[in-house]
Every structure is written in C-alpha cells, then in structure tokens.
Design an enzyme around this catalytic site. Structure first.
Site, PDB file in Angstrom:
ATOM      1  N   GLY A   1       0.806  -1.237   0.000  1.00 50.56           N
ATOM      2  CA  GLY A   1       0.000   0.000   0.000  1.00 50.56           C
ATOM      3  C   GLY A   1       0.827   1.270   0.000  1.00 50.56           C
ATOM      4  O   GLY A   1       0.297   2.366   0.142  1.00 50.56           O
TER       5      GLY A   1
ATOM      6  N   LYS B   1       7.342  18.708  -3.340  1.00 47.41           N
ATOM      7  CA  LYS B   1       7.795  19.033  -1.978  1.00 47.41           C
ATOM      8  C   LYS B   1       9.021  19.946  -2.020  1.00 47.41           C
ATOM      9  O   LYS B   1       9.163  20.839  -1.191  1.00 47.41           O
ATOM     10  CB  LYS B   1       8.069  17.737  -1.215  1.00 47.41           C
ATOM     11  CG  LYS B   1       6.781  16.911  -1.022  1.00 47.41           C
ATOM     12  CD  LYS B   1       7.034  15.477  -0.616  1.00 47.41           C
ATOM     13  CE  LYS B   1       5.730  14.686  -0.561  1.00 47.41           C
ATOM     14  NZ  LYS B   1       5.932  13.233  -0.437  1.00 47.41           N
TER      15      LYS B   1
ATOM     16  N   GLY C   1       0.884   7.769   5.344  1.00 45.27           N
ATOM     17  CA  GLY C   1       0.123   6.931   6.291  1.00 45.27           C
ATOM     18  C   GLY C   1      -0.928   7.736   7.014  1.00 45.27           C
ATOM     19  O   GLY C   1      -0.813   8.962   7.154  1.00 45.27           O
TER      20      GLY C   1
HETATM   21  N1  HSE Z   1       3.275   8.838  -2.112  1.00 45.58           N
HETATM   22  C1  HSE Z   1       4.111   9.556  -1.211  1.00 45.58           C
HETATM   23  C2  HSE Z   1       5.249   8.675  -0.749  1.00 45.58           C
HETATM   24  C3  HSE Z   1       3.404  10.081  -0.002  1.00 45.58           C
HETATM   25  O1  HSE Z   1       5.387   7.537  -1.179  1.00 45.58           O
HETATM   26  O2  HSE Z   1       6.037   9.151   0.049  1.00 45.58           O
HETATM   27  C4  HSE Z   1       2.589  11.286  -0.307  1.00 45.58           C
HETATM   28  O3  HSE Z   1       3.351  12.330  -0.804  1.00 45.58           O
END
Ligand code: HSE
Length: 425
Positions: A185, A203, A300
């Site tokens: 997941g 980010k 999460g």
């Molecule tokens: N999909 C991202 C990750 C989390 O795997 O870190 C949300 O930015």
C-alpha cells in the site's frame, strides 16, 4: 479556552486518521494547546463515515461545510488538483482558513491560492504536505527563524526510498521491489508520480519557498526518477562507500537556486544514508543552528493526520489575529539552469578489454574539464569491462558532454551510466 469548529472534506486514509485523532484526543490536545478542536462535519462521497460516526454532521456537498457559520477551519484531504482546487478556493473566498496535505495543489497553484488567501485575510496551513508527520514547515517558519539556510536535502518520497532500500538489502530487482511496495500500500497502482520523482519535486518547490523565500515552478526543477537504477549501481555504490537515495535538493548559491530531484550517491556514514524503507528525512544546513536532520514517516493515516492536527491547533489559536499574518507569497527565484550546477559524479563506462581504454576515456574527460578523483576496474573474464570513475567537483554539463563523445567511441559496448554524488559531511 478557544473553541474552534472543524470541517473535514475527504475521509480517505488521512481523513479517517484525523477523525480518530480529533475524537479520541480532543481533551488532551485542548489541555496542551489551549485550543479546543471541535470536529463538526465530515464531507465525503462515501457515506460509510455516517454510520461509523453518527455523532458527526455528514454531507457529500462541501459547500454545506463552507456555509456553516460554526466551522472555522476547513481541512481539504481530497488530494489532486481537480475538485480540491475548488474546495480550497471556495473556502478561502468564504473567509475560512484551510488546512491541507495537498502538495501537488500548492506547488502548482500556490501562487494564486496564497494570494487569494491574503486578499480574504485567511491562511493556508500545509504542515502535512511535506514529509508527512515531520514538523518541517513549522520548524522552518518559526523554530529556525533566526537562521539563514544554505541547503535543504530531503528523502521526500517513501515509496522510492522503500524500493531502493529493498533493491539493496534484499537484492530484488526494481520490478519486484515496486510490486511489494504496491502490495503493502505504499505505492499507487500507477506509481508514476512517485517513481518519476514528481511527488518529491512538489515538496522541493514548497521547501524552497520556506527555506529561501523564493518561488520556483515545478518546471524549473530538474527531475529524474529511480526507474533507471539497476542492481549494478546499487551494489557498486555500496562497495565504494555510498548509498543511492532519491534526493530532493534545494540550495542557495550566490543568490541563485539549484533545485532538483535525482538519484544521488550519499556517503554511507552520513545520517541521510541510514534512512531506510518508507521513512522520509530532511537534512538542513543553516548558519546559526548548523546542520539538523529530521526523520519520520512521510505517509500513512495517523502520521499524516498528526501533522494536520498540529496545523489545526496552530491556525486555530491564531484565528482573528492578523498582526502576524503568514502569506507564503514569494518572489520568483533565479534558477541555475540544468547543466550549470556543479557536483561530483559517478560514471560507469562499459568497455572492451583492450590496451588504451582508460587513457582514451580520461583524455576526453580532461578535454571537457572533468577531473578524475578515482578509477576502479575489477578483473573480469568477459566484456564489457566496467570502468568506474568518480570525478572531482565539476559542471554537470561537462560530464554530459564527455559521456556523449565517449559513448560513441568503439571502445564502448553499452551506454554509460552517470549519477550525482553528494559529498555530505
Ligand atoms: N506517495 C508519497 C510517498 C506520499 O510515497 O512518500 C505522499 O506524498
């Protein structure tokens, strides 16, 4: 005690974690912060929440939350840049401060949304948008406010960190590591955003605003994902004393910004190299506080909801106090064009086994101002021979130019591989 009405739009993974936190921890949070967060309404397409939490108001129309006078803060947890954009825009226009975990939206439409928020005297909280549970936004805005930042390095995507970790530790190939990440997941069914570095780039753009007060568009960021990383690079990097991490990097160099997401060799002894599996980390170099590293879960339900809850307390406690308005509106940063950056590099040449190969390679590197720091070639009974070169600091463009020429020589049997190497201390 300040009572703050909260409405959540989007009760998926993070939204349901937030409902749990706000219902279970309301008293504790109020005692610690002086802000009583009262969750009043949840908006979602799926009405199973209504059955689970009959004590909460429920609707499938977000406008109901926006027009509710008792709701002070709207939490947008729908994600993406579609309907989420309308939710944030309409909330702001209605005079509601918004808290969101939506990095894509703020990275792509932040300029417009932050300006709109300013016009309407409200704010946008986005602690959960960068590195999940790690309180990096607040740390950059206030905790480290006395500092000038030199560089921010981040392992900003858990999926790719998990894949690279498993490729190294379990000797899995990329496909198997991705499959396991999907089964657990971490990775989406369509993993493009994560594995191609786009999520990390969103980010990086947000971190650049916070660290350097400069706005950069996602298209200004050089982005390279992990899909080309093979076992060969991972194991060779380790033998050389490095580990490959998908690093988001933002640096201020003489007034210009270098911003990128790229698989990068990090020294094994550096703390960033020890961040494994789905964990995230951010390493900051600053003038007064020195170097700091933050690490924690980047995704999460409860970890991300914990960051949202921190924004709710922060913006809840500021509500109505516009003496210290946070506008997040930055001037456009001057970007160092891709190729002009300097760094150290790793190059693997795949060559024939004949006299003069290394001389020929070093000749072309030298002609392009690329200085060799070390050369390694293991004995091998079959071609291609791997000639591994680590360079001194040089311009990336010069390395590309050399490789382009060398790859066309008859001594080369297979395309060369190049990786950035960050000599972090
Ligand atoms: N999909 C991202 C990750 C989390 O795997 O870190 C949300 O930015």
């Amino acid at each position: 005690m300040k009572k703050i009405g909260v409405g959540i739009v989007g009760a998926g993974t993070v939204g349901s974690g937030l409902i749990q936190i706000l219902l279970e921890k309301r008293q504790d949070i109020a005692k610690r912060s002086g802000v009583d967060l009262e969750l009043l309404f949840v908006c979602d397409k799926n009405n199973s929440i209504k059955q689970t939490y009959p004590q909460l108001g429920f609707t499938s129309d977000y406008l109901e939350l926006i027009s509710n006078k008792n709701i002070d803060l709207i939490v947008e947890l729908v994600g993406g840049t579609g309907i989420a954009y309308n939710i944030v825009k309409d909330s702001i226009k209605a005079g509601k401060t918004v808290v969101t975990a939506n990095k894509a939206l703020l990275s792509e439409k932040g300029d417009e949304l932050f300006s709109l928020a300013k016009e309407n005297s409200v704010e946008i909280g986005y602690e959960a948008a960068v590195a999940g549970t790690i309180p990096i936004i607040r740390s950059l805005k206030t905790g480290l406010v006395a500092n000038e930042f030199k560089a921010v390095y981040g392992i900003l995507n858990g999926t790719t960190n998990f894949i690279l970790s498993k490729m190294e530790k379990e000797n899995w190939d990329y496909e198997k590591a991705l499959q396991v990440a999907q089964d657990l997941g971490f990775a989406e069914k369509d993993p493009t955003f994560d594995v191609e570095g786009i999520d990390a780039a969103h980010k990086v753009s947000l971190l650049t605003g916070l660290a350097f007060g400069k706005r950069i568009d996602i298209k200004d960021i050089y982005i390279e994902g992990i899909t080309k990383i093979s076992q060969s690079e991972i194991q060779t990097a380790k033998q050389l004393g490095y580990r490959i991490k998908l690093l988001g990097i933002s640096k201020m160099i003489s007034g210009n910004i270098e911003a990128r997401v790229q698989p990068t060799m990090v020294p094994l002894k550096h703390s960033l190299a020890s961040v494994m599996n789905e964990m995230n980390a951010i390493y900051i170099e600053s003038d007064f506080a020195g170097s700091l590293m933050f690490t924690g879960k980047g995704a999460g339900s409860l970890p991300t909801a914990s960051a949202v809850a921190s924004d709710l307390v922060y913006y809840g406690s500021r509500r109505g106090n516009h003496d210290c308005f946070e506008d997040n509106i930055f001037d456009k940063g001057n970007i160092i064009p891709h190729g002009q950056e300097t760094s150290r590099y790793y190059i693997r040449f795949n060559t024939v086994d004949k006299p003069g190969v290394i001389a020929e390679i070093s000749n072309h590197l030298g002609k392009n101002n690329v200085s060799i720091a070390s050369v390694r070639q293991d004995e091998s009974e079959s071609e291609p021979i791997e000639v591994i070169i680590l360079t001194h600091r040089c311009k990336e463009q010069d390395v590309h130019r050399s490789i382009e020429v060398i790859d066309n020589l008859s001594i080369i049997l297979k395309k060369s591989v190049m990786l950035r190497l960050e000599d972090l201390h």
